[in-house]
Design an enzyme around this catalytic site. Structure first.
Site, PDB file in Angstrom:
ATOM      1  N   TYR A 101      -4.793  -9.683   2.153  1.00  0.00           N
ATOM      2  CA  TYR A 101      -4.899  -8.268   2.501  1.00  0.00           C
ATOM      3  C   TYR A 101      -4.807  -8.135   4.022  1.00  0.00           C
ATOM      4  O   TYR A 101      -5.708  -8.563   4.763  1.00  0.00           O
ATOM      5  CB  TYR A 101      -6.223  -7.696   2.006  1.00  0.00           C
ATOM      6  CG  TYR A 101      -6.331  -7.609   0.500  1.00  0.00           C
ATOM      7  CD1 TYR A 101      -5.843  -6.504  -0.187  1.00  0.00           C
ATOM      8  CD2 TYR A 101      -6.913  -8.634  -0.239  1.00  0.00           C
ATOM      9  CE1 TYR A 101      -5.946  -6.413  -1.578  1.00  0.00           C
ATOM     10  CE2 TYR A 101      -7.016  -8.553  -1.628  1.00  0.00           C
ATOM     11  CZ  TYR A 101      -6.525  -7.447  -2.282  1.00  0.00           C
ATOM     12  OH  TYR A 101      -6.622  -7.355  -3.652  1.00  0.00           O
ATOM     13  N   ASP A 120       0.837  -1.201   0.000  1.00  0.00           N
ATOM     14  CA  ASP A 120       0.000   0.000   0.000  1.00  0.00           C
ATOM     15  C   ASP A 120       0.874   1.255   0.000  1.00  0.00           C
ATOM     16  O   ASP A 120       2.052   1.214   0.376  1.00  0.00           O
ATOM     17  CB  ASP A 120      -0.908   0.010   1.233  1.00  0.00           C
ATOM     18  CG  ASP A 120      -2.003  -1.045   1.143  1.00  0.00           C
ATOM     19  OD1 ASP A 120      -2.335  -1.454   0.011  1.00  0.00           O
ATOM     20  OD2 ASP A 120      -2.508  -1.473   2.197  1.00  0.00           O
ATOM     21  N   TYR A 134       4.835  -9.622   7.604  1.00  0.00           N
ATOM     22  CA  TYR A 134       4.472  -8.227   7.801  1.00  0.00           C
ATOM     23  C   TYR A 134       4.679  -7.818   9.255  1.00  0.00           C
ATOM     24  O   TYR A 134       4.481  -8.615  10.181  1.00  0.00           O
ATOM     25  CB  TYR A 134       2.994  -7.999   7.453  1.00  0.00           C
ATOM     26  CG  TYR A 134       2.646  -8.245   6.006  1.00  0.00           C
ATOM     27  CD1 TYR A 134       2.597  -7.188   5.105  1.00  0.00           C
ATOM     28  CD2 TYR A 134       2.345  -9.527   5.546  1.00  0.00           C
ATOM     29  CE1 TYR A 134       2.266  -7.402   3.775  1.00  0.00           C
ATOM     30  CE2 TYR A 134       2.012  -9.751   4.224  1.00  0.00           C
ATOM     31  CZ  TYR A 134       1.973  -8.691   3.340  1.00  0.00           C
ATOM     32  OH  TYR A 134       1.653  -8.905   2.022  1.00  0.00           O
TER      33      TYR A 134
END
Length: 447
Positions: A409, A269, A337
């Site tokens: 996501y 993003d 992440y």
């Protein structure tokens, strides 16, 4: 008929076929030999055609000596029409006859001018200013030439030929390669020279170069790709710069390419950083003038130009197939992440335990997020979360490391996206949760 005699008759069929064709159509050595291109190894079509005509000349002479003058003369006349010098000479000496040669029925003399076309290509390549080590020749040929050859093959049921385009490209290619001391590469040539036989000109098509690397995005607020929006009928940049431009502009300067295309193995993003070992990417440079570039110097050039916002490593040359590989692997390879989240209440030890237990090797069903629904098909994707670790927590904030399958996501895994992602962290904790920071810290992917 004995077996050996039958075998000999089979041998004679080849000469008979060649003679039958020549009695009706004058063909140059190349065009005759090409009809039998699949027979024999290490011989050019021109030599095949010459050999067949020479054998037919010998047969004509033999017929003449046996008193079959009419047959001999007819064979020699058909050969003489193709400008075959041994037949022309024998016809003159034995029958006192001079025959004016005719143009080849198929190519109209084109195959006799291969050196001329090769010189055209060589001159163009020498003057073009493109660096290249390997070449490939192509051509655009008048349709009537191809149609004439097809007509002959159909009429005489010829089964062992190759196309005139294939022979032209190969033979011109050999002459050009020898003249320039360049290599032939049918799969990944540096440059393609197209001989337009209709316009009598040469076009050059330098092929793209593909450079693989990994990039880190060290600041937030930069999109991966140039982001254009339309407002009032005008194109307006939403962001002043992008990862692709910070990488591509130094590459274009180094290669003197005309354009580029950026291929990323997925994307982060705009507000997320790309850290760790970096995200794989390939930059495709269109029509490069310079191919032999020092990738270490290019790497330094890119990193200096990006001024600490983006950093690239591991640059290497690849081919087009690598694009599909990184695109495919992006959907499945594991990614890790770092996520900083905020709850609407304080965090408890029980919350930490519950999150780590539930998100241990679990399948998450994720319907296309609302924020990307305008550009992605609305469907349910099933992705695996391998592990969730709570790195630290205090008050109402937790720092998480999530290792999961590519294509998941993460923001939606955190807040649930109105129930479109299940299970999700907000659902498990029973309160609203929002994502404060998101970083990609590892991508398990190689080319």
């Amino acid at each position: 008929m004995s077996s050996s005699k039958a075998d000999i008759e089979e041998f004679n069929k080849l000469l008979k076929t060649a003679l039958t064709v020549l009695l009706k159509y004058p063909l140059c050595d190349s065009c005759l030999g090409r009809q039998f291109a699949l027979l024999g190894k290490g011989v050019t079509n021109e030599k095949r055609g010459y050999a067949l005509k020479l054998l037919l000349t010998l047969e004509a002479h033999k017929s003449y000596l046996e008193g079959k003058e009419k047959i001999a003369k007819r064979i020699l006349q058909s050969l003489a029409k193709t400008k075959f010098s041994p037949a022309l000479e024998m016809l003159r000496q034995v029958f006192g006859e001079l025959v004016e040669g005719e143009k080849c029925y198929i190519c109209s003399g084109m195959m006799e001018r291969l050196r001329e076309y090769a010189d055209m290509v060589t001159s163009k390549l020498e003057a073009c200013g493109y660096e290249f080590n390997t070449i490939l020749i192509g051509c655009r040929m008048p349709t009537e030439i191809v149609e004439r050859e097809d007509r002959i093959r159909s009429e005489f049921k010829l089964e062992y030929g190759e196309s005139i385009k294939k022979e032209f490209n190969r033979e011109v290619g050999k002459l050009v390669q020898k003249g320039l001391s360049k290599a032939y590469d049918p799969l990944h040539p540096d440059i393609i020279a197209i001989v337009d036989l209709i316009k009598n000109e040469v076009e050059l098509e330098p092929t793209p170069i593909f450079i693989y690397g990994r990039y880190k995005k060290l600041v937030r607020g930069i999109p991966q790709n140039k982001w254009i929006i339309f407002r009032g009928g005008k194109e307006i940049r939403k962001y002043e710069e992008s990862v692709e431009e910070l990488i591509a502009l130094p590459v274009l300067r180094a290669t003197k390419g005309t354009d580029y295309k950026f291929h990323g193995a997925g994307r982060e993003d705009v507000d997320a950083r790309m850290l760790g070992n970096g995200r794989p990417f390939i930059i495709e440079v269109k029509r490069p003038r310079i191919r032999n570039i020092n990738l270490k110097e290019l790497e330094r050039s890119i990193n200096q130009y990006a001024k600490g916002k983006v950093e690239v490593t591991d640059l290497k040359f690849v081919d087009r197939r690598a694009i599909r590989k990184i695109k495919t692997m992006a959907e499945y390879s594991a990614k890790t992440y770092r996520v900083l989240i905020e709850l609407e209440r304080e965090v408890s030890d029980e919350d930490v335990k519950k999150l780590e237990e539930i998100f241990k090797d679990i399948i998450v069903s994720q319907r296309t997020p609302l924020r990307v629904l305008h550009r992605r098909a609305d469907k349910v994707r099933k992705k695996r979360v391998y592990e969730l670790k709570v790195v630290s927590y205090q008050r109402n904030r937790l720092e998480l490391h999530i290792r999961c399958q590519g294509g998941l996501y993460i923001k939606e895994l955190v807040h649930g996206d109105e129930g479109r992602t299940k299970p999700n962290i907000a659902e498990i904790l029973g309160c609203k949760v929002r994502c404060l920071e998101l970083d990609v810290i590892n991508i398990e992917e190689e080319v």
